[in-house]
Every structure is written in structure tokens, then in C-alpha cells.
Design a protein around this motif. Structure first.
Motif, PDB file in Angstrom:
ATOM      1  N   ARG A 131      33.505  36.505  42.614  1.00  0.00           N
ATOM      2  CA  ARG A 131      33.836  37.667  43.437  1.00  0.00           C
ATOM      3  C   ARG A 131      34.161  38.890  42.580  1.00  0.00           C
ATOM      4  O   ARG A 131      33.715  40.005  42.849  1.00  0.00           O
ATOM      5  CB  ARG A 131      35.017  37.364  44.364  1.00  0.00           C
ATOM      6  CG  ARG A 131      35.546  38.600  45.116  1.00  0.00           C
ATOM      7  CD  ARG A 131      36.833  38.286  45.849  1.00  0.00           C
ATOM      8  NE  ARG A 131      36.608  37.538  47.067  1.00  0.00           N
ATOM      9  CZ  ARG A 131      36.378  38.103  48.257  1.00  0.00           C
ATOM     10  NH1 ARG A 131      36.352  39.421  48.374  1.00  0.00           N
ATOM     11  NH2 ARG A 131      36.202  37.359  49.323  1.00  0.00           N
ATOM     12  N   PHE A 132      34.967  38.670  41.537  1.00  0.00           N
ATOM     13  CA  PHE A 132      35.469  39.794  40.748  1.00  0.00           C
ATOM     14  C   PHE A 132      34.667  40.059  39.473  1.00  0.00           C
ATOM     15  O   PHE A 132      34.950  41.014  38.750  1.00  0.00           O
ATOM     16  CB  PHE A 132      36.937  39.549  40.377  1.00  0.00           C
ATOM     17  CG  PHE A 132      37.845  39.475  41.575  1.00  0.00           C
ATOM     18  CD1 PHE A 132      37.865  40.491  42.517  1.00  0.00           C
ATOM     19  CD2 PHE A 132      38.689  38.383  41.761  1.00  0.00           C
ATOM     20  CE1 PHE A 132      38.707  40.427  43.620  1.00  0.00           C
ATOM     21  CE2 PHE A 132      39.531  38.306  42.860  1.00  0.00           C
ATOM     22  CZ  PHE A 132      39.538  39.335  43.796  1.00  0.00           C
ATOM     23  N   LEU A 172      43.458  42.216  40.176  1.00  0.00           N
ATOM     24  CA  LEU A 172      42.436  42.076  41.211  1.00  0.00           C
ATOM     25  C   LEU A 172      42.861  41.064  42.279  1.00  0.00           C
ATOM     26  O   LEU A 172      42.709  41.305  43.483  1.00  0.00           O
ATOM     27  CB  LEU A 172      41.105  41.656  40.581  1.00  0.00           C
ATOM     28  CG  LEU A 172      40.379  42.738  39.775  1.00  0.00           C
ATOM     29  CD1 LEU A 172      39.264  42.114  38.937  1.00  0.00           C
ATOM     30  CD2 LEU A 172      39.826  43.811  40.704  1.00  0.00           C
ATOM     31  N   ALA A 227      44.005  41.859  46.177  1.00  0.00           N
ATOM     32  CA  ALA A 227      43.320  41.191  47.286  1.00  0.00           C
ATOM     33  C   ALA A 227      44.322  40.545  48.244  1.00  0.00           C
ATOM     34  O   ALA A 227      44.140  40.584  49.464  1.00  0.00           O
ATOM     35  CB  ALA A 227      42.349  40.138  46.745  1.00  0.00           C
ATOM     36  N   ASP A 267      43.403  42.517  34.232  1.00  0.00           N
ATOM     37  CA  ASP A 267      42.507  42.912  35.304  1.00  0.00           C
ATOM     38  C   ASP A 267      42.388  41.813  36.353  1.00  0.00           C
ATOM     39  O   ASP A 267      42.403  42.081  37.557  1.00  0.00           O
ATOM     40  CB  ASP A 267      41.120  43.248  34.739  1.00  0.00           C
ATOM     41  CG  ASP A 267      41.125  44.555  33.954  1.00  0.00           C
ATOM     42  OD1 ASP A 267      42.103  45.307  34.073  1.00  0.00           O
ATOM     43  OD2 ASP A 267      40.161  44.797  33.216  1.00  0.00           O
ATOM     44  N   ALA A 268      42.235  40.562  35.912  1.00  0.00           N
ATOM     45  CA  ALA A 268      42.109  39.445  36.844  1.00  0.00           C
ATOM     46  C   ALA A 268      43.371  39.318  37.691  1.00  0.00           C
ATOM     47  O   ALA A 268      43.295  39.122  38.912  1.00  0.00           O
ATOM     48  CB  ALA A 268      41.841  38.150  36.077  1.00  0.00           C
TER      49      ALA A 268
END
Length: 217
Positions: free
Chosen positions: A38-39, A14, A18, A10-11
Motif C-alpha cells: 500500500r505504502f 504513514l 492511516a 516514514d513507515a
């Protein structure tokens, strides 16, 4: 272990999204703590995602900091050479293997995207979806993986060639030709049409870069 792996993925996704959307642009510094906030992800998966992105050359070192990488002229030329051939192969295979439903989706995409000609940002997003659909219609998982890497690297270009005056309309006409050849199961024609499409996009980007350099002098 499963949750940790999911957080890492996921990181990574993400941060990659971005960069792709221009939230972080070439030269921008990525700070582990700021990304975690932020996430809403802990710092460990963020750190591991940054390491993975650096390994893929999407991030570069600037002293002790990590920044979004940028492509010089030679890197951009090399990327377009590879993209041209891989995209052409995807179109050729799509003409041979795409299901009727996949071909219909491509046709609907072209027709819908005509409404976005005067919105380069929205058209660029639609363009990525269109090309991804062709990749999937090739029904070759290894080719799709390689094209995913190419398109991730394309995110390192600060502007889209679709922002050039008149390019959106021309690109949509090229998309129409590509889909028509796939509809006709013309494998060689589809490959040639998509390779030409990428070549024109590359020439457009070269003109954009030349104009930018002229403005800077």
C-alpha cells in the motif's frame, strides 16, 4: 543508516496517519505485506513501525496478528482526564507566550472552520489542526510531545464527538472563547476555557457510546 532511519520514520507516520484518518479502524488487522504494498515501503521498516506502534499500545495482539487497538470505557475516561489537564496547560501557556502571528492564525482558523460545521469529518481534521496550533503556541516542547501522544491515542476512538447533532456549532463557539482569552493574554481564563471544552467533548462522547449500546441491545 540515514536512509534506513528515514524509511522507518516514514513507515511509522504513514501507518499512524492511516489510523488517524480512519483507513484502519479499531479491530482491523494490519498485515505487514499488505502495508508494504500500500505504502510502497519495504517490509523491514514496516515491521519496525508495527513494533513501535505496539509498544505505544496503538496496536494489540490478536493471536499472532496485530490489530488496531480499541479503548474501553475506563481507558477512554483516563485519557480524557489527562487530555483535559494537558490541553488546559497548553492554552494557559499560549496566553502567556504566543506571538501575535500565532494568535492571528488561531483566530483565522476559527473563522475558516465555521464553514465546516455541517461536515463532521472535515471539522474533525480542522479541530486537530486548531488544537495542534495551541500546543505549538505554548512554546513548551515537552508538553507538545506529551500532547502528541495523547492525540495519537485519540485516533483509537472509532467516531468523533463532532458527529453528534449540534456539537460542531457548540465546539466552534468554544474555540472562539478559547482564542479570545488567548488574545487577551488571560492565562487562567484560557486554561479554564479549554478544560471546559474537553469536558463537554467527553460528555458528548459518553452520550454517543450510551446511544450505541442501546441500539445494540
Amino acid at each position: 543508516m540515514g536512509l534506513q532511519k528515514s524509511q522507518q520514520t516514514d513507515a511509522y507516520s504513514l501507518i499512524l496517519d492511516a489510523i488517524d484518518l480512519g483507513v484502519y479502524r479499531p479491530g482491523d488487522r494490519l498485515v505487514e505485506s499488505e502495508l508494504a504494498e500500500r505504502f510502497g515501503v519495504s517490509r523491514t521498516p514496516i515491521r519496525e513501525a508495527l513494533q513501535r506502534l505496539e509498544t505505544q499500545s496503538l496496536l494489540a495482539r490478536d493471536g499472532r496478528s496485530l490489530i488496531v487497538a480499541s479503548l474501553d470505557h475506563n481507558q477512554m475516561a483516563e485519557l480524557y482526564v489527562v487530555r483535559r489537564e494537558l490541553e488546559g496547560l497548553a492554552a494557559r501557556l499560549a496566553a502567556q507566550h504566543a506571538t501575535p502571528e500565532e494568535v492571528r492564525i488561531l483566530r483565522e482558523m476559527v473563522e475558516a472552520d465555521n464553514a465546516l460545521i455541517n461536515d463532521p469529518v472535515a471539522l474533525a481534521r480542522a479541530n486537530r489542526r486548531f488544537h495542534k496550533q495551541i500546543h505549538l503556541a505554548s512554546h513548551n516542547r515537552y508538553l507538545v510531545q506529551q500532547l502528541d501522544l495523547v492525540h495519537r491515542t485519540m485516533a483509537l476512538m472509532a467516531t468523533t464527538s463532532l458527529a453528534a447533532q449540534g456539537r460542531g456549532e457548540i465546539a466552534q463557539a468554544e474555540h472562539d472563547t478559547i482564542v479570545r482569552t488567548i488574545e487577551n493574554k488571560d492565562a487562567e481564563g484560557a486554561g479554564a476555557a479549554l478544560r471546559e471544552h474537553i469536558s463537554v467533548a467527553f460528555m458528548t462522547r459518553l452520550k454517543q457510546d450510551a446511544a450505541r449500546r442501546e441500539e445494540e441491545t
